[in-house]
Design a protein around this motif. Structure first.
Motif, PDB file in Angstrom:
ATOM      1  N   ARG A  27       0.809  -1.219   0.000  1.00  0.00           N
ATOM      2  CA  ARG A  27       0.000   0.000   0.000  1.00  0.00           C
ATOM      3  C   ARG A  27       0.839   1.265   0.000  1.00  0.00           C
ATOM      4  N   ASP A  28       2.087   1.180   0.503  1.00  0.00           N
ATOM      5  CA  ASP A  28       2.968   2.354   0.548  1.00  0.00           C
ATOM      6  C   ASP A  28       4.011   2.343  -0.564  1.00  0.00           C
ATOM      7  N   GLU A  29       3.848   1.475  -1.533  1.00  0.00           N
ATOM      8  CA  GLU A  29       4.860   1.309  -2.576  1.00  0.00           C
ATOM      9  C   GLU A  29       4.332   1.731  -3.945  1.00  0.00           C
ATOM     10  N   VAL A  30       5.305   1.885  -4.857  1.00  0.00           N
ATOM     11  CA  VAL A  30       4.973   2.102  -6.262  1.00  0.00           C
ATOM     12  C   VAL A  30       5.681   1.040  -7.091  1.00  0.00           C
ATOM     13  N   LEU A  31       5.113   0.722  -8.230  1.00  0.00           N
ATOM     14  CA  LEU A  31       5.748  -0.169  -9.196  1.00  0.00           C
ATOM     15  C   LEU A  31       6.374   0.690 -10.276  1.00  0.00           C
ATOM     16  N   PHE A  77      18.378   4.034  -9.527  1.00  0.00           N
ATOM     17  CA  PHE A  77      17.635   3.845 -10.778  1.00  0.00           C
ATOM     18  C   PHE A  77      16.909   5.122 -11.192  1.00  0.00           C
ATOM     19  N   SER A  78      16.396   5.086 -12.408  1.00  0.00           N
ATOM     20  CA  SER A  78      15.461   6.085 -12.891  1.00  0.00           C
ATOM     21  C   SER A  78      14.439   5.373 -13.759  1.00  0.00           C
ATOM     22  N   GLY A  79      13.188   5.808 -13.671  1.00  0.00           N
ATOM     23  CA  GLY A  79      12.165   5.120 -14.444  1.00  0.00           C
ATOM     24  C   GLY A  79      10.824   5.834 -14.395  1.00  0.00           C
ATOM     25  N   VAL A  80       9.781   5.082 -14.734  1.00  0.00           N
ATOM     26  CA  VAL A  80       8.426   5.625 -14.842  1.00  0.00           C
ATOM     27  C   VAL A  80       7.493   4.794 -13.971  1.00  0.00           C
ATOM     28  N   ILE A  81       6.669   5.465 -13.179  1.00  0.00           N
ATOM     29  CA  ILE A  81       5.736   4.756 -12.314  1.00  0.00           C
ATOM     30  C   ILE A  81       4.644   4.088 -13.143  1.00  0.00           C
ATOM     31  N   GLU A  82       4.451   2.795 -12.898  1.00  0.00           N
ATOM     32  CA  GLU A  82       3.406   2.026 -13.562  1.00  0.00           C
ATOM     33  C   GLU A  82       2.149   1.902 -12.699  1.00  0.00           C
ATOM     34  N   GLN A  83       2.345   1.847 -11.387  1.00  0.00           N
ATOM     35  CA  GLN A  83       1.228   1.601 -10.477  1.00  0.00           C
ATOM     36  C   GLN A  83       1.576   2.175  -9.113  1.00  0.00           C
ATOM     37  N   VAL A  84       0.574   2.663  -8.386  1.00  0.00           N
ATOM     38  CA  VAL A  84       0.808   3.196  -7.035  1.00  0.00           C
ATOM     39  C   VAL A  84      -0.053   2.444  -6.033  1.00  0.00           C
ATOM     40  N   SER A  86      -2.296   1.929  -2.498  1.00  0.00           N
ATOM     41  CA  SER A  86      -3.496   2.636  -2.040  1.00  0.00           C
ATOM     42  C   SER A  86      -3.191   3.772  -1.075  1.00  0.00           C
ATOM     43  N   ALA A  87      -2.052   3.715  -0.373  1.00  0.00           N
ATOM     44  CA  ALA A  87      -1.722   4.753   0.599  1.00  0.00           C
ATOM     45  C   ALA A  87      -0.722   5.774   0.068  1.00  0.00           C
ATOM     46  N   VAL A  88      -0.368   5.686  -1.199  1.00  0.00           N
ATOM     47  CA  VAL A  88       0.639   6.582  -1.776  1.00  0.00           C
ATOM     48  C   VAL A  88      -0.019   7.884  -2.207  1.00  0.00           C
ATOM     49  N   SER A  89       0.584   8.990  -1.815  1.00  0.00           N
ATOM     50  CA  SER A  89       0.134  10.300  -2.271  1.00  0.00           C
ATOM     51  C   SER A  89       1.318  11.042  -2.864  1.00  0.00           C
ATOM     52  N   GLY A  90       1.037  11.944  -3.793  1.00  0.00           N
ATOM     53  CA  GLY A  90       2.094  12.743  -4.395  1.00  0.00           C
ATOM     54  C   GLY A  90       2.681  12.146  -5.654  1.00  0.00           C
ATOM     55  N   PHE A  91       2.370  10.904  -5.943  1.00  0.00           N
ATOM     56  CA  PHE A  91       2.839  10.253  -7.164  1.00  0.00           C
ATOM     57  C   PHE A  91       1.667   9.566  -7.854  1.00  0.00           C
ATOM     58  N   ARG A  92       1.779   9.450  -9.184  1.00  0.00           N
ATOM     59  CA  ARG A  92       0.742   8.765  -9.949  1.00  0.00           C
ATOM     60  C   ARG A  92       1.377   8.054 -11.140  1.00  0.00           C
ATOM     61  N   ALA A 113       9.517  -2.854  -7.311  1.00  0.00           N
ATOM     62  CA  ALA A 113       8.683  -2.178  -6.317  1.00  0.00           C
ATOM     63  C   ALA A 113       9.578  -1.430  -5.338  1.00  0.00           C
ATOM     64  N   ILE A 114       9.107  -0.256  -4.903  1.00  0.00           N
ATOM     65  CA  ILE A 114       9.890   0.548  -3.967  1.00  0.00           C
ATOM     66  C   ILE A 114       8.944   1.405  -3.139  1.00  0.00           C
ATOM     67  N   ALA A 115       9.320   1.655  -1.890  1.00  0.00           N
ATOM     68  CA  ALA A 115       8.537   2.534  -1.034  1.00  0.00           C
ATOM     69  C   ALA A 115       8.522   3.947  -1.610  1.00  0.00           C
ATOM     70  N   SER A 116       7.396   4.607  -1.528  1.00  0.00           N
ATOM     71  CA  SER A 116       7.257   5.928  -2.141  1.00  0.00           C
ATOM     72  C   SER A 116       8.127   6.979  -1.476  1.00  0.00           C
TER      73      SER A 116
END
Length: 316
Positions: A27-31, A77-84, A86-92, A113-116
């Protein structure tokens, strides 16, 4: 997805490309779709099970007995967020980001996957390769230079052509220091371009030939300067920063000697990326190709002749 897997400590050839399931996120991570990722000296040490003197047993207990517990290495790394989550804010999804994943690693892969709270926005003015390249060496250099360099200070950077050293030379020069870069004669022009005022060829002369009690800060990014040598080179009030210290020198580090683990703070990452975007910091990056070129990257690192940062593109 494709990823580079290290199942046992060993040679560069023990890092193999394999098909793995796509990661899931909390819930606190992004893909993240990983567009570029560094291959660092830290990755190489872990791949080989080669740790600073005294750290062998504790490192294997913490990181894996016969091989890395996290079998996919790679952190910066550097990349593009594919998925966020449920508890992530500030990124999409669709945001371009860069970051570091510490000992959890996992970024020598197409997806991770990485914590936001471990990522920052990537400035639009720089590429993914540059963003991935600057973070590992840059955050280490910032950690040891912060609040220890003033205008006019005399700073010695040992290992000035590596990932950490190229950042340290530039950051110290940006703070107004007079930098002496220890590097090979072949890399002396690079060190001067990055801001060094003087260079010292370690291949033709010994570190013992460096002037005693001259430097306000002695910064070692290699591991061949210890407490004794560093204090001999430093002024009576000067400090010694050991980025690659063995266990004994880490235990003894106090007062004028610093050997604490570097941090991977979002604030530092954002600052480094901004400096690159402004054209004030050169990541000194070399991009090899796709994940299959990681073997070549490890060979370069193991040779001791790597210059700057090495980047691979997982989707190439």
């Amino acid at each position: 997805m494709k990823a580079v897997v290290v199942r046992k400590y060993g040679s560069p050839e023990d890092a193999v490309v394999a098909e793995l399931p796509d990661p899931t996120i909390g819930r606190d991570e992004v893909l993240v779709r990983v567009e570029a990722v560094s291959v660092t000296a830290g990755d190489a040490r872990l791949r080989a099970g080669r740790f600073p003197r005294g750290y062998g047993v504790p490192a294997r207990l913490a990181l894996g007995i016969r091989g890395p517990r996290h079998r996919v290495l790679g952190s910066a790394f550097s990349g593009v967020i594919e998925q966020v989550g449920s508890a992530v804010s500030g990124f999409r999804p669709g945001d371009e980001v860069a970051g570091m994943n510490g000992i959890s690693m996992g970024f020598h892969a197409q997806l991770a996957a990485i914590a936001s709270n471990r990522i920052v926005p990537k400035p639009s003015g720089i590429g993914h390769d540059e963003a991935a390249a600057v973070l590992f060496g840059g955050t280490t250099a910032l950690h040891f230079l912060r609040d220890r360099v003033r205008p006019g200070a005399r700073v010695l950077v040992n290992g000035a052509s590596g990932a950490v050293g190229t950042s340290a030379v530039q950051l110290a020069a940006l703070d107004g220091a007079r930098v002496t870069a220890v590097t090979s004669a072949a890399n002396a022009p690079l060190a001067r371009r990055l801001g060094a005022d003087a260079t010292f060829d370690y291949r033709s002369r010994s570190l013992e030939d460096l002037p005693q009690h001259r430097f306000d800060l002695v910064f070692d990014a290699v591991g061949n300067i210890d407490r004794r040598i560093g204090l001999r080179l430093a002024t009576p009030e000067g400090r010694v920063a050991l980025a690659v210290a063995d266990l004994w020198n880490t235990i003894r580090a106090r007062g004028r000697v610093i050997a604490s683990p570097s941090q991977e703070s979002p604030g530092d990452m954002a600052r480094l990326l901004a400096l690159v975007a402004e054209g004030r910091l050169d990541p000194v990056a070399r991009t090899l190709g796709g994940l299959e070129t990681i073997v070549e990257a490890y060979r370069m690192i193991d040779s001791g002749r790597k210059v700057g940062n090495i980047v691979v593109r997982p989707w190439a």
